[in-house]
Motif scaffolding. Structure first.
Motif, short mmCIF file in Angstrom:
data_model
loop_
_atom_site.label_atom_id
_atom_site.label_comp_id
_atom_site.label_asym_id
_atom_site.label_seq_id
_atom_site.Cartn_x
_atom_site.Cartn_y
_atom_site.Cartn_z
N ALA A 46 0.84 -1.20 0.00
CA ALA A 46 0.00 0.00 0.00
C ALA A 46 0.88 1.25 0.00
CB ALA A 46 -0.91 0.02 1.23
N VAL A 47 0.37 2.29 -0.65
CA VAL A 47 1.06 3.57 -0.68
C VAL A 47 0.06 4.68 -0.34
CG1 VAL A 47 2.73 2.84 -2.44
CG2 VAL A 47 0.62 3.98 -3.15
N ARG A 48 0.61 5.82 0.02
CA ARG A 48 -0.23 7.00 0.20
C ARG A 48 0.37 8.13 -0.60
NH1 ARG A 48 1.04 10.77 5.03
NH2 ARG A 48 3.23 10.36 5.37
N ILE A 49 -0.50 9.00 -1.07
CA ILE A 49 -0.09 10.21 -1.77
C ILE A 49 -0.46 11.36 -0.84
CG2 ILE A 49 -0.42 11.63 -3.83
CD1 ILE A 49 -1.23 9.03 -5.30
N PHE A 50 0.52 12.23 -0.58
CA PHE A 50 0.26 13.32 0.36
C PHE A 50 1.02 14.58 -0.03
CE2 PHE A 50 4.01 11.29 2.13
CZ PHE A 50 4.73 12.31 2.74
N VAL A 51 0.59 15.68 0.57
CA VAL A 51 1.29 16.95 0.46
C VAL A 51 1.69 17.36 1.87
CG1 VAL A 51 0.20 17.72 -1.68
CG2 VAL A 51 -0.85 18.29 0.52
N LEU A 52 2.67 18.22 1.94
CA LEU A 52 3.21 18.67 3.23
C LEU A 52 3.14 20.18 3.27
CD1 LEU A 52 4.81 17.61 5.73
CD2 LEU A 52 6.87 17.85 4.36
#
Length: 178
Positions: A46-52
């Motif tokens: 599993a992966v996640r896509i995120f912004v910081l």
């Protein structure tokens, strides 16, 4: 007809994937400021896509077994993006470059329609998500995601689901208990 399942079947049957990548838990596939024009199929993991931002991470999407993922802004524009893509556990991905994919899309009217339908569905999902975050309670957001993607709660740790739902892990825990 699920357009994503149909697309994956076609891509697999034509053996268009270039390679397989193995990511360790917490390893990054993409970091802010980089260009990534690949399309990925999550085989396992599993992966996640995120912004910081300056204060916290904001999870915007997940990918797990049989999901297609991409840094879509970078994929489409071929410019650097603010997105991060991180493995949440040991993850195996099939990789296809944009040229191969776009040649596949343009090779038939059916493939073009499938791609257009996927993009339309994605835009509608994003609009629904944005509306949910702005106008619904945490309980309503939780219930909608649980109904739409029950597998998410089997695959993804609660702290990332909470980030995706724009609530604290404590709030998510209380909602799940009630």
């Amino acid at each position: 007809m699920n357009p994503i399942s149909t697309l994956i079947e076609k891509l697999n049957s034509q053996n268009l994937w270039h390679k397989t990548l193995e990511l360790k838990r917490n390893e990054y596939l993409k970091v802010k400021g980089s260009i990534d024009t690949n399309l990925y199929l999550v085989v396992t993991g599993a992966v996640r896509i995120f912004v910081l931002d300056e204060y916290e991470e904001h999870t915007i999407r997940f990918g797990y077994k049989n999901n297609l993922i991409a840094a879509l802004d970078s994929f489409l524009s071929e410019k650097p993006s603010d997105l991060y893509i991180q493995a949440l556990k040991q993850t195996s991905l099939k990789v296809m470059d944009k040229n191969t994919y776009m040649n596949f899309v343009s090779s038939s009217v059916e493939n073009t329609k499938i791609w257009q339908l996927i993009l339309e569905n994605f835009a509608l999902q994003q609009m629904e998500r944005e509306r949910d975050i702005l106008t619904t309670s945490p309980v309503e957001r939780y219930n909608r995601v649980l109904k739409r993607s029950p597998q998410l709660f089997q695959e993804i740790p609660n702290k990332y689901i909470a980030s995706y739902l724009r609530m604290t892990p404590e709030t998510l825990s209380r909602i799940k208990k009630s």
